[in-house]
Structures are given as C-alpha cells and as structure tokens.
Motif scaffolding. Structure first.
Motif, PDB file in Angstrom:
ATOM      1  N   THR A   1      12.552  25.994  59.745  1.00 40.64           N
ATOM      2  CA  THR A   1      12.347  27.042  60.527  1.00 40.64           C
ATOM      3  C   THR A   1      10.687  27.177  60.580  1.00 40.64           C
ATOM      4  O   THR A   1       9.395  26.605  61.103  1.00 40.64           O
ATOM      5  CB  THR A   1      12.448  28.666  61.825  1.00 40.64           C
ATOM      6  OG1 THR A   1      14.233  28.330  61.891  1.00 40.64           O
ATOM      7  CG2 THR A   1      11.437  28.625  62.004  1.00 40.64           C
TER       8      THR A   1
ATOM      9  N   TYR B   1      17.695  35.492  55.958  1.00 40.94           N
ATOM     10  CA  TYR B   1      16.895  35.236  56.435  1.00 40.94           C
ATOM     11  C   TYR B   1      15.512  34.898  56.562  1.00 40.94           C
ATOM     12  O   TYR B   1      15.052  35.094  57.151  1.00 40.94           O
ATOM     13  CB  TYR B   1      17.682  34.842  57.459  1.00 40.94           C
ATOM     14  CG  TYR B   1      16.764  34.299  58.771  1.00 40.94           C
ATOM     15  CD1 TYR B   1      17.673  32.987  59.292  1.00 40.94           C
ATOM     16  CD2 TYR B   1      15.803  34.386  59.713  1.00 40.94           C
ATOM     17  CE1 TYR B   1      16.793  32.330  60.422  1.00 40.94           C
ATOM     18  CE2 TYR B   1      15.577  33.767  61.340  1.00 40.94           C
ATOM     19  CZ  TYR B   1      15.837  32.077  60.730  1.00 40.94           C
ATOM     20  OH  TYR B   1      15.407  32.131  61.788  1.00 40.94           O
TER      21      TYR B   1
ATOM     22  N   SER C   1      12.193  32.945  56.546  1.00 44.57           N
ATOM     23  CA  SER C   1      10.934  33.045  57.426  1.00 44.57           C
ATOM     24  C   SER C   1       9.825  34.313  57.751  1.00 44.57           C
ATOM     25  O   SER C   1       8.357  33.341  57.737  1.00 44.57           O
ATOM     26  CB  SER C   1      12.032  33.836  58.891  1.00 44.57           C
ATOM     27  OG  SER C   1      13.079  32.764  59.260  1.00 44.57           O
TER      28      SER C   1
ATOM     29  N   SER D   1      18.706  27.040  57.333  1.00 41.82           N
ATOM     30  CA  SER D   1      18.438  27.598  58.915  1.00 41.82           C
ATOM     31  C   SER D   1      16.540  27.974  58.507  1.00 41.82           C
ATOM     32  O   SER D   1      15.892  27.387  59.272  1.00 41.82           O
ATOM     33  CB  SER D   1      18.622  28.526  59.706  1.00 41.82           C
ATOM     34  OG  SER D   1      18.793  28.572  61.020  1.00 41.82           O
TER      35      SER D   1
ATOM     36  N   ASN E   1      12.362  21.081  64.020  1.00 48.98           N
ATOM     37  CA  ASN E   1      13.648  22.312  63.551  1.00 48.98           C
ATOM     38  C   ASN E   1      15.007  21.950  63.612  1.00 48.98           C
ATOM     39  O   ASN E   1      15.891  21.936  62.674  1.00 48.98           O
ATOM     40  CB  ASN E   1      12.831  23.136  64.852  1.00 48.98           C
ATOM     41  CG  ASN E   1      13.648  24.958  64.148  1.00 48.98           C
ATOM     42  OD1 ASN E   1      13.808  25.218  62.859  1.00 48.98           O
ATOM     43  ND2 ASN E   1      14.502  24.834  65.351  1.00 48.98           N
TER      44      ASN E   1
ATOM     45  N   ASN F   1      17.553  21.797  60.550  1.00 54.20           N
ATOM     46  CA  ASN F   1      18.354  23.000  60.402  1.00 54.20           C
ATOM     47  C   ASN F   1      19.454  22.086  60.065  1.00 54.20           C
ATOM     48  O   ASN F   1      20.477  22.956  59.820  1.00 54.20           O
ATOM     49  CB  ASN F   1      17.949  23.311  61.160  1.00 54.20           C
ATOM     50  CG  ASN F   1      17.541  25.367  61.611  1.00 54.20           C
ATOM     51  OD1 ASN F   1      18.174  26.665  61.512  1.00 54.20           O
ATOM     52  ND2 ASN F   1      15.641  25.334  61.926  1.00 54.20           N
TER      53      ASN F   1
ATOM     54  N   VAL G   1      21.387  23.723  57.098  1.00 51.30           N
ATOM     55  CA  VAL G   1      22.625  23.829  57.274  1.00 51.30           C
ATOM     56  C   VAL G   1      23.410  23.388  56.597  1.00 51.30           C
ATOM     57  O   VAL G   1      25.076  24.218  55.523  1.00 51.30           O
ATOM     58  CB  VAL G   1      21.926  24.982  58.530  1.00 51.30           C
ATOM     59  CG1 VAL G   1      24.183  25.429  58.232  1.00 51.30           C
ATOM     60  CG2 VAL G   1      21.323  25.477  58.815  1.00 51.30           C
TER      61      VAL G   1
ATOM     62  N   ILE H   1      22.771  26.799  65.679  1.00 50.33           N
ATOM     63  CA  ILE H   1      24.528  26.421  64.074  1.00 50.33           C
ATOM     64  C   ILE H   1      24.484  27.555  63.283  1.00 50.33           C
ATOM     65  O   ILE H   1      25.669  27.227  62.867  1.00 50.33           O
ATOM     66  CB  ILE H   1      22.581  25.130  63.751  1.00 50.33           C
ATOM     67  CG1 ILE H   1      22.034  24.524  64.613  1.00 50.33           C
ATOM     68  CG2 ILE H   1      23.573  25.362  61.851  1.00 50.33           C
ATOM     69  CD1 ILE H   1      20.889  23.913  63.774  1.00 50.33           C
ATOM     70  N   VAL H   2      23.794  28.217  63.011  1.00 47.75           N
ATOM     71  CA  VAL H   2      24.248  29.594  63.089  1.00 47.75           C
ATOM     72  C   VAL H   2      25.328  30.273  62.855  1.00 47.75           C
ATOM     73  O   VAL H   2      26.661  30.920  61.973  1.00 47.75           O
ATOM     74  CB  VAL H   2      23.034  31.068  62.528  1.00 47.75           C
ATOM     75  CG1 VAL H   2      23.215  31.924  61.279  1.00 47.75           C
ATOM     76  CG2 VAL H   2      22.342  30.503  61.504  1.00 47.75           C
TER      77      VAL H   2
ATOM     78  N   ASP I   1      18.702  27.796  65.860  1.00 45.08           N
ATOM     79  CA  ASP I   1      19.449  28.692  64.476  1.00 45.08           C
ATOM     80  C   ASP I   1      20.362  29.592  65.560  1.00 45.08           C
ATOM     81  O   ASP I   1      21.365  29.718  64.086  1.00 45.08           O
ATOM     82  CB  ASP I   1      17.542  29.639  64.067  1.00 45.08           C
ATOM     83  CG  ASP I   1      16.279  28.859  63.941  1.00 45.08           C
ATOM     84  OD1 ASP I   1      16.625  27.629  63.258  1.00 45.08           O
ATOM     85  OD2 ASP I   1      15.743  29.465  63.368  1.00 45.08           O
TER      86      ASP I   1
END
Length: 446
Positions: A200, A137, A141, A196, A178, A182, A186, A42-43, A39
């Motif tokens: 998850t 997020y 989540s 993202s 995951n 993602n 994303v 990527i973020v 995460d």
C-alpha cells in the motif's frame, strides 16, 4: 409552457454537469476503500487474528489521514470559486499552497504515529493475538502518510478545475499496483501483514508522483508559481480548521465504534472491520455526487449565480436519494457473495449477515447526507459543518457507549452508527440548506 421547457432544460443541464463530474469521481473515490478491501481480503485469509489486527490499525491509519481531508475539500471549494470568477492562475496557486501544506503535515504525522503505535493499539483494546499484527501494519503504513496527504490536496486542485477524470486514471493505476504488490509481498514472498502494508505504501507514493506531474504541468502552463508561499500555506491551514474540527468529530464517532467493537471479541472486531470497509466504499460512492456538488456549487457561487447554485443543490439531493436506494438493494442482495471474499470464519459470517442489512436499509438516508455535506463544503460553509458534527458526536457518543451496558452487540452498535448518527447529520444539514445562509457569492467567501 416556456417555463416548463426552461425548467426541463435546466434540469438536463444540471444532470449533465453532475454526471460528467460524479461518474469519474466515483471511480477515484472508491479507490481508497478498495485499497483497504484488497488488504482485508488478502490478510483475512491469513487468519482471524491478522484480520482483527488490520481492523484496529486501519481505523487508526484512516484517522491519521482523514483528519486532514480538508486538504481536498477546502481546496476544491477555493479553486472552483476562482475558476467561476475566471482566474485560473490564482486557482492553481491556491492548489499549490494546499500541496505544500500536505507535505508539512505528513512529516509531523509520521513522527507521531511511529512512536505512539503500540500505545494507540493498546488504547483500542486489541487482543494479545491481534495487537502485534496491528502495530506492524500501522508502523509500516504510516510511512506512506505524506503521499496520501499529497494525493488529497492534488485531487482537490483537479476537482476544483472541474477535472475528475485524471484522478480516476491515477486511482485505477494505484488500485492495480496495490493489488499486485499485496499478492506478491503477502503470499509470493511470505511477508504476511507487513507485506500488505508495504504494498500500500509503494502504491500511494506512485499515485502522489503522478498527481504532482499533472499539477506542476498545469502550474507552468498558466504561469503559477511552484514555490512555497508562507502566507498562502497559512491561509490554507486557517481555512481548513473548521473542516478539521468537523472531520475530527466524525472520526471520533468511528473510533468510538471500533473501540466498542474490539471489546466484543476478535470475531466481532473482524466483522466490524469488514462492515466498516464496505460502509466506507458505499460512502465514497455516494460522495461522488457530493464531490460534483463541491465543484459545481463553488463555480456557480464564484460566478455570482445564486439561482444556479440553488437549482444544482435540489437536483443533487434527488440524485442522492436514488443512488442510496440502488446501493442499499445491492448490499442486501450481495451479502452471500461478499462475505466469503473476506473470511471463511462462520462466526464472522453470522455477525456480518445481520449488520450488513442495517447498512443496506440506511443507504437512502446516507445519500442525502453526503450530498448536502458536499453542497455546504462547496459553498465554503465550514464553520456550520464543524458545529453540526460536534452536535452529532455529542448525541452519538453516550448512546453508543451504552450499547454494551444494555447487552447489545455489534448489530445494535451499527444501528447507532448508520441510524442515529446519520439521522442527526441529516437534520442539521437539511436545516442549513433550507435556510439559504450558505449562499455567499464571489471569488473568495467573505
């Protein structure tokens, strides 16, 4: 000569036991921080504000889940004791009570986090640019929290049954799902931070479903009831209270640290988030030996083998030291390769370079701490662990809060985390281990 031969044989036996449980446990344990590393990586390429928002949200989310880590730890200790005593149906029934408790707790936590997300993010002092990403997020989540808690409880059941391979296979599948989700959500679909979070959540529910299939099959094979039992659930909750206090104290340490780092600025909180992610990965790696310790110590004590429990404890401490040295060297050497994976921001890189050295130097210390923590958990010594962690929090909090006042930055803060906090934990755990008061034999700790 016979004594030396016997000692070597015993050592080799303990090594085989530790490795058989610890190696698969390592793979399963690192899956969680790897989720967050994926995460973060990527973020992080979306921008520093997005990564800073993820840092705050991840700390809050981990707290919401990890305060209930007793679902895994207490279950492992209780189940392994019954395995040592030769009562498999009772062992699995104990595990089912933990899974039902996980579902109940998950429903409560969702309700709290969904409504309180903006206030929680503001409490952390997130900047105006990072705050919207953190709230997004965190809210999405939070929907996966029941699945995360079921995974904890079911993992504890299997560890107690001396099975760490199944959690490894489930973890590999969850991590792969995951990562793919993602990237797709994303970048492929352009959902940004929200993508993202959704990736998850989906992966966590898939993992929970896989665990339930395995545990339910085991329960049916041994004739253990699957129905919720109020008395059993209540007993699980009561047994977990000391470990809940211990975990809340530990999470308070990390929350205080993150709140201080957030006030240093976006670059600092971004660097802190990356460091915390790596530190968590290392912690879970070291905890693999601790997990083996929980299962092995519980089984020995359940079987009434005090001598075996002591010998296993000594050997696991030695493994903890060696593992800490290896991990520390690896962190120090890999810094130039690791940092670009998370961000291209040169300011964040400058912070990371020094802070990761602090993490590297303190890994041997952490290795012993995690092993002793696992040994005492396997023995069911929850009340002592709770008291020791409260002492640690009481010493850490004022020292960390003084860091900004003294003009210290992120590096000084991490000396408080990896240096002071872990040293206090080592002292308290070592004193208890040497006293022998944690050794109580029998299928149930009186």
């Amino acid at each position: 000569m016979e004594l030396v031969t016997s000692t070597r044989t015993s050592t080799r036996r303990h090594d085989r036991e530790i490795l058989a449980l610890a190696l698969p446990a390592f793979g399963a344990l690192v899956a969680e921080p790897l989720f967050l590393m994926v995460d973060s990586a990527i973020v992080g390429h979306l921008g520093t504000a997005q990564l800073a928002g993820l840092g705050v949200a991840a700390a809050l989310l981990q707290t919401a889940v990890h305060v209930f880590v007793f679902l895994a730890y207490a279950t492992t200790a209780a189940v392994s004791r019954r395995v040592g005593a030769g009562d498999l149906p009772a062992a699995i029934r104990q595990g089912m009570d933990g899974i039902w408790l996980a579902l109940l707790l998950g429903a409560v936590v969702i309700a709290v986090v969904l409504s309180a997300a903006p206030a929680l993010v503001d409490l952390f002092g997130a900047s105006a640019t990072a705050s919207p990403h953190a709230v997004t997020y965190l809210r999405i989540s939070s929907l996966g929290i029941p699945a995360m808690l079921v995974v904890l409880a079911a993992t504890g059941v299997l560890r107690g049954l001396q099975d760490t391979r199944t959690p490894l296979y489930v973890a590999i599948g969850g991590f792969t799902a995951n990562a793919v989700l993602n990237l797709l959500l994303v970048y492929g679909l352009g959902f940004g931070v929200a993508g993202s979070a959704w990736g998850t959540v989906i992966a966590q529910f898939a993992m929970a479903a896989a665990y339930l299939v395995v545990v339910v099959k085991g329960a049916r094979r041994h004739g253990a009831s699957l129905r919720p039992d109020a008395a059993g659930i209540r007993a699980c909750a009561q047994a977990g209270v000391p470990l809940l206090v211990r975990t809340l104290s530990l999470r308070a340490v990390l929350l205080i640290a993150t709140a201080i780092a957030a006030r240093f600025g976006d670059a600092d909180i971004a660097a802190h988030q990356i460091t915390l992610t790596i530190w968590s990965l290392l912690a879970f790696a070291l905890d693999a030996i601790a997990i083996a310790g929980q299962a092995i110590i519980g089984r020995y004590l359940g079987a009434g083998d005090e001598k075996g429990a002591r010998a296993a404890c000594r050997r696991m401490v030695q493994w903890g030291v060696v593992s800490g040295v290896v991990l520390g060297v690896a962190v120090a050497a890999s810094r130039p390769l690791v940092m670009p994976l998370f961000t291209s921001d040169a300011t964040v890189h400058a912070q990371l370079s020094t802070v990761l050295l602090v993490v590297a130097v303190t890994q041997p210390l952490a290795g012993v701490v995690f092993v002793l923590d696992g040994v005492l958990m396997g023995a069911g010594d929850g009340p002592y662990l709770a008291g020791a962690m409260l002492v640690t929090l009481a010493l850490f909090a004022p020292a960390a809060l003084l860091v900004p006042a003294w003009g210290g930055g992120l590096t000084a803060l991490w000396w408080m985390i990896a240096g002071l906090m872990m040293t206090v934990r080592l002292v308290t755990l070592w004193l208890r281990a040497r006293s022998g008061r944690w050794i109580v034999t029998g299928a149930v700790r009186a």
